[in-house]
Design a protein around this motif. Structure first.
Motif, PDB file in Angstrom:
ATOM      1  N   GLY A  85       1.050  -7.114  12.333  1.00  0.00           N
ATOM      2  CA  GLY A  85       1.645  -8.371  11.776  1.00  0.00           C
ATOM      3  C   GLY A  85       2.919  -8.008  10.797  1.00  0.00           C
ATOM      4  O   GLY A  85       3.416  -9.289  10.480  1.00  0.00           O
ATOM      5  N   ASP A  86       3.671  -7.119  10.727  1.00  0.00           N
ATOM      6  CA  ASP A  86       4.971  -7.018  10.279  1.00  0.00           C
ATOM      7  C   ASP A  86       5.843  -7.569  11.121  1.00  0.00           C
ATOM      8  O   ASP A  86       5.950  -7.478  12.432  1.00  0.00           O
ATOM      9  CB  ASP A  86       5.087  -5.460  10.280  1.00  0.00           C
ATOM     10  N   CYS A  87       6.823  -8.285  10.302  1.00  0.00           N
ATOM     11  CA  CYS A  87       7.961  -9.052  11.052  1.00  0.00           C
ATOM     12  C   CYS A  87       9.124  -8.274  11.015  1.00  0.00           C
ATOM     13  O   CYS A  87      10.059  -8.664  11.441  1.00  0.00           O
ATOM     14  CB  CYS A  87       7.808 -10.528  10.376  1.00  0.00           C
ATOM     15  N   VAL A  91       3.450  -9.368   1.054  1.00  0.00           N
ATOM     16  CA  VAL A  91       4.702  -9.641   0.173  1.00  0.00           C
ATOM     17  C   VAL A  91       4.689 -10.877  -0.195  1.00  0.00           C
ATOM     18  O   VAL A  91       4.217 -11.876   0.558  1.00  0.00           O
ATOM     19  CB  VAL A  91       5.878  -9.118   0.797  1.00  0.00           C
ATOM     20  N   VAL A  92       4.879 -11.440  -1.475  1.00  0.00           N
ATOM     21  CA  VAL A  92       4.920 -12.497  -2.023  1.00  0.00           C
ATOM     22  C   VAL A  92       6.309 -12.886  -1.401  1.00  0.00           C
ATOM     23  O   VAL A  92       7.326 -12.613  -1.794  1.00  0.00           O
ATOM     24  CB  VAL A  92       4.681 -12.658  -3.516  1.00  0.00           C
ATOM     25  N   GLU A  93       6.168 -14.491  -1.225  1.00  0.00           N
ATOM     26  CA  GLU A  93       7.301 -15.232  -0.745  1.00  0.00           C
ATOM     27  C   GLU A  93       8.166 -15.437  -1.995  1.00  0.00           C
ATOM     28  O   GLU A  93       7.780 -15.914  -2.922  1.00  0.00           O
ATOM     29  CB  GLU A  93       7.060 -16.378  -0.052  1.00  0.00           C
ATOM     30  N   ASP A 131       9.511 -13.650   3.904  1.00  0.00           N
ATOM     31  CA  ASP A 131       9.222 -12.215   3.312  1.00  0.00           C
ATOM     32  C   ASP A 131       7.552 -11.727   3.778  1.00  0.00           C
ATOM     33  O   ASP A 131       7.530 -10.656   3.962  1.00  0.00           O
ATOM     34  CB  ASP A 131       8.996 -12.457   1.625  1.00  0.00           C
ATOM     35  N   ASP A 132       6.865 -13.016   3.939  1.00  0.00           N
ATOM     36  CA  ASP A 132       5.252 -12.519   3.963  1.00  0.00           C
ATOM     37  C   ASP A 132       4.950 -12.669   5.543  1.00  0.00           C
ATOM     38  O   ASP A 132       3.805 -12.736   5.823  1.00  0.00           O
ATOM     39  CB  ASP A 132       4.576 -13.344   3.090  1.00  0.00           C
ATOM     40  N   CYS A 133       5.832 -12.948   6.324  1.00  0.00           N
ATOM     41  CA  CYS A 133       5.706 -12.988   7.863  1.00  0.00           C
ATOM     42  C   CYS A 133       4.711 -13.771   8.209  1.00  0.00           C
ATOM     43  O   CYS A 133       4.004 -13.497   9.067  1.00  0.00           O
ATOM     44  CB  CYS A 133       5.121 -11.199   8.224  1.00  0.00           C
TER      45      CYS A 133
END
Length: 224
Positions: free
Chosen positions: A26-28, A39-41, A48-50
């Motif tokens: 799921g890493d973008c 990560v918090v948007e 940020d949160d993909c």
């Protein structure tokens, strides 16, 4: 590759963990540790949160926006959204509009004498509104106002007298500009002088220069 615990690409089934691998996909952006599903948007123009959304409502740093149907810059209603920037339907960062269908009514509008709460402060036609009239205070109700004034849309007792003549004693109804002068030691007519010749209650007096008690022929009407 960025060590954030999220991998990208196709998975390989391994017996033991290998360097540079992760158990969660799921890493973008595998070159940036600050971008992953954990990560918090934030309001930064980046996903940020993909989740394939950029700066969605509620992101860190968002601001409260209200609906602004009339486009006057002031929002109305209780429904708000915390956004990174204005979007259709939520464009005002300031609340307080009392009529979101009329851009001529909002907290920045000057109040006018029109029977409407123009500036949305829950007060209609307050003193000093555009178009107001200067009224004088008339406490003694003699029809003449004092030098205490108020600019009003409508007369309101005791401010209900219009005119330039000023009552010199607004506590006594018998004293006002043009009132009959009486021998009482007062300036009844607000002329600046009390008990002038001819005041009500005066008596006839004659010149007596030599003090012999006999009057001369020419008569004068003076006060006692």
């Amino acid at each position: 590759q960025d060590g954030d615990g999220y991998g990208v690409g196709s998975a390989g089934c391994l017996c033991t963990a290998a360097p540079g691998t992760a158990r969660k996909p799921g890493d973008c952006d595998d070159a940036t540790k600050d971008r992953s599903p954990d990560v918090v948007e934030s309001c930064n123009g980046i996903d940020d949160d993909c989740d394939n959304l950029v700066d969605e409502p509620g992101a860190t740093g968002c601001r409260t926006f209200w609906p602004d149907q009339d486009g006057d810059g002031f929002g109305a209603g209780d429904v708000t959204q915390c956004l990174c920037q204005a979007v259709a339907g939520f464009t005002a960062e300031v609340a307080g509009d009392c009529d979101d269908a009329d851009k001529a009514r909002n907290p920045d509008v000057a109040e006018s004498c029109n029977g409407i709460d123009d500036d949305c402060d829950d007060v209609t036609d307050p003193p000093g509104s555009d178009g107001c009239v200067t009224y004088r205070q008339d406490v003694d109700r003699d029809g003449f106002g004092s030098d205490v004034t108020a600019c009003l849309c409508q007369p309101e007792a005791p401010f209900d007298v219009v005119g330039d003549l000023v009552d010199c004693d607004d506590a006594v109804a018998s004293i006002y500009p043009g009132a009959p002068e009486t021998c009482n030691g007062l300036d009844d007519d607000c002329s600046g002088a009390g008990d002038p010749e001819g005041s009500a209650g005066c008596e006839d007096r004659y010149p007596d220069a030599d003090g012999d008690g006999q009057a001369a022929i020419v008569g004068y009407t003076l006060n006692t």
